[in-house]
Design an enzyme around this catalytic site. Sequence first.
Site, PDB file in Angstrom:
ATOM      1  N   LYS A  22      36.883  10.467 -49.383  1.00  0.00           N
ATOM      2  CA  LYS A  22      35.710  10.605 -50.250  1.00  0.00           C
ATOM      3  C   LYS A  22      35.985  10.061 -51.644  1.00  0.00           C
ATOM      4  CE  LYS A  22      34.683  14.673 -52.473  1.00  0.00           C
ATOM      5  NZ  LYS A  22      34.354  14.526 -53.899  1.00  0.00           N
ATOM      6  N   ASN A  23      37.080  10.512 -52.252  1.00  0.00           N
ATOM      7  CA  ASN A  23      37.269  10.176 -53.662  1.00  0.00           C
ATOM      8  C   ASN A  23      37.685   8.724 -53.882  1.00  0.00           C
ATOM      9  OD1 ASN A  23      36.361  12.664 -54.338  1.00  0.00           O
ATOM     10  ND2 ASN A  23      38.380  13.566 -54.719  1.00  0.00           N
ATOM     11  N   CYS A 117      30.915  19.609 -58.561  1.00  0.00           N
ATOM     12  CA  CYS A 117      31.305  21.020 -58.468  1.00  0.00           C
ATOM     13  C   CYS A 117      31.417  21.668 -59.837  1.00  0.00           C
ATOM     14  CB  CYS A 117      32.645  21.129 -57.733  1.00  0.00           C
ATOM     15  SG  CYS A 117      32.555  20.588 -56.039  1.00  0.00           S
ATOM     16  N   ARG A 122      33.303  20.173 -67.616  1.00  0.00           N
ATOM     17  CA  ARG A 122      33.847  18.933 -67.043  1.00  0.00           C
ATOM     18  C   ARG A 122      33.563  17.785 -68.017  1.00  0.00           C
ATOM     19  NH1 ARG A 122      33.330  18.571 -60.544  1.00  0.00           N
ATOM     20  NH2 ARG A 122      34.804  16.901 -60.967  1.00  0.00           N
ATOM     21  N   PRO A 123      34.396  17.676 -69.056  1.00  0.00           N
ATOM     22  CA  PRO A 123      34.121  16.682 -70.098  1.00  0.00           C
ATOM     23  C   PRO A 123      34.389  15.248 -69.626  1.00  0.00           C
ATOM     24  CG  PRO A 123      36.199  17.804 -70.530  1.00  0.00           C
ATOM     25  CD  PRO A 123      35.628  18.417 -69.288  1.00  0.00           C
ATOM     26  N   ASP A 305      42.484  20.114 -55.137  1.00  0.00           N
ATOM     27  CA  ASP A 305      41.427  20.126 -54.112  1.00  0.00           C
ATOM     28  C   ASP A 305      41.888  20.790 -52.814  1.00  0.00           C
ATOM     29  OD1 ASP A 305      39.861  18.866 -55.952  1.00  0.00           O
ATOM     30  OD2 ASP A 305      40.123  16.861 -55.117  1.00  0.00           O
ATOM     31  N   ARG A 397      28.949  17.508 -48.546  1.00  0.00           N
ATOM     32  CA  ARG A 397      29.274  16.464 -49.538  1.00  0.00           C
ATOM     33  C   ARG A 397      30.578  15.751 -49.177  1.00  0.00           C
ATOM     34  NH1 ARG A 397      30.472  18.551 -54.955  1.00  0.00           N
ATOM     35  NH2 ARG A 397      31.135  16.400 -55.052  1.00  0.00           N
TER      36      ARG A 397
END
Length: 428
Positions: A22-23, A117, A122-123, A305, A397
């Site tokens: 996925k990533n 998520c 989450r900057p 993860d 997802r």
Amino acid sequence: MEKFVISGGNRLCGEVRISGAKNAAVAILPAVLLADSPSVIENLPNISDVRNILQVLSMLGAKVRFINKSTVEIDPRNVNSFVVSPQMAEGMRASSYFLGALLGRMKKARVAPPGGCNFGVRPIDQHIKGFEMLGARVSFEKGMVDARADELRGSSVYLDVVSVGATINIMLAAAKATGLTVIENAAREPHIVDLANYLNSMGANIMGAGTSVIKIRGVENLQGTTYSIIPDQIEAGTYMAAAVATQGDVLINNVTPKHLESIIAKLRETGAVITEFDEAVRVTMDRRPRKCNVKTMPHPGFPTDMQPQMATVLAIAEGTSIVTEGVWDNRFRYIEQLTLMGADAQVDGKTAVITGVEKLVAAPVKAVDLRAGAAMLIAGLVAEGETFVEEIERIDRGYEDVVEKLTNLGADIKRVYYPDGIEILKQA
Ligand code: EPU
């Protein structure tokens, strides 16, 4: 509304094939925009995050054509929009990669802030710093991030935190910049190497991906290519953890064992026997797991993860384990769900103390985020009784065909659709 219903107690046995990562996919798909000709991307996982990105690409003007279930051809030649609206970006962390990709292609990008998520703040300050170092002006207008440059010029960028997203975005923006960009303190995840390999196969000049210093010498043009995405390290780790928790015997195919080293090491500490092959690992477990302590870190450390899935194994282990989250501020929201199933776990800031219980018991639980959802599946597989997992769109997802894959391994799991409170089994 869909739920998973799992009757726990079955050992997982047999073989499972792991999908593309996925990533890696969510970084490589926007990268097709940098080329002047079509790319064919193979080994794409059929998951909602990937479908969303393909939809964004097609809304931007790219031609997207499936060749088969896991291969897609994308022709970026007619892309003329540089705007990814909030509706297009909804729920997707990786929408931020359109900033780097559109900036690299058109020298301008306007993209809705990323979703994804919820692990606390989450900057994207490091992404923005990178774009600015390359000469872009970045502003926030009407809730959108707007980045523009007259020219992108190579530069040295030191990341204050090791960030996967910032490393990827800077690579995307720098691939066609003028001169040399150096990313220091870069992330080293396998998907960073995969993106670099894809860009290089299109004609980019990127060295050092997989180390903490990445050098990108900008090139004028990139040409589309055929590229196959690496196997998903986290999907593989999830099936490995499920095999350990259920005391099963599972051959996990289509993996890169090198990417699984930290996961293999920790699961061995719990007592699992793990055999590595060229492109497979076999996980065998014939006892209750032993306790072990885990700390998540950027690659090559234990991946954040995999933290919820590992914690679920430890929830039924002998003894007390300490799990420390070293990447995200708040990644223990799922612990509350696990305790609904009888787990004995306390969270204090970035640490969870988990004392293994002999049995988990079924309960209605929620997938509070993607990997939390994976943890609930594992918990359901070992729990006594019928576990209902809700909010499973988060699991969809990132896990392709999860019901089919687990069923093939002997699990009793169904996807159930509830319209207006009536229960209907969804036909496969
Ligand atoms: N951070 C900053 N500033 C930034 C960017 C990040 O302070 O500009 C901080 C974050 O707050 C976090 C840390 O740096 O504390 C690491 O964040 P990173 O940027 O590496 O995460 P990401 O790129 O947003 C990706 C994965 C996540 C995975 C993390 C860490 C994708 C699409 N997402 O997120 O995957 O947890 O790296 O490995 O690649 C998942 O697949 O379930 C998932 C959440």
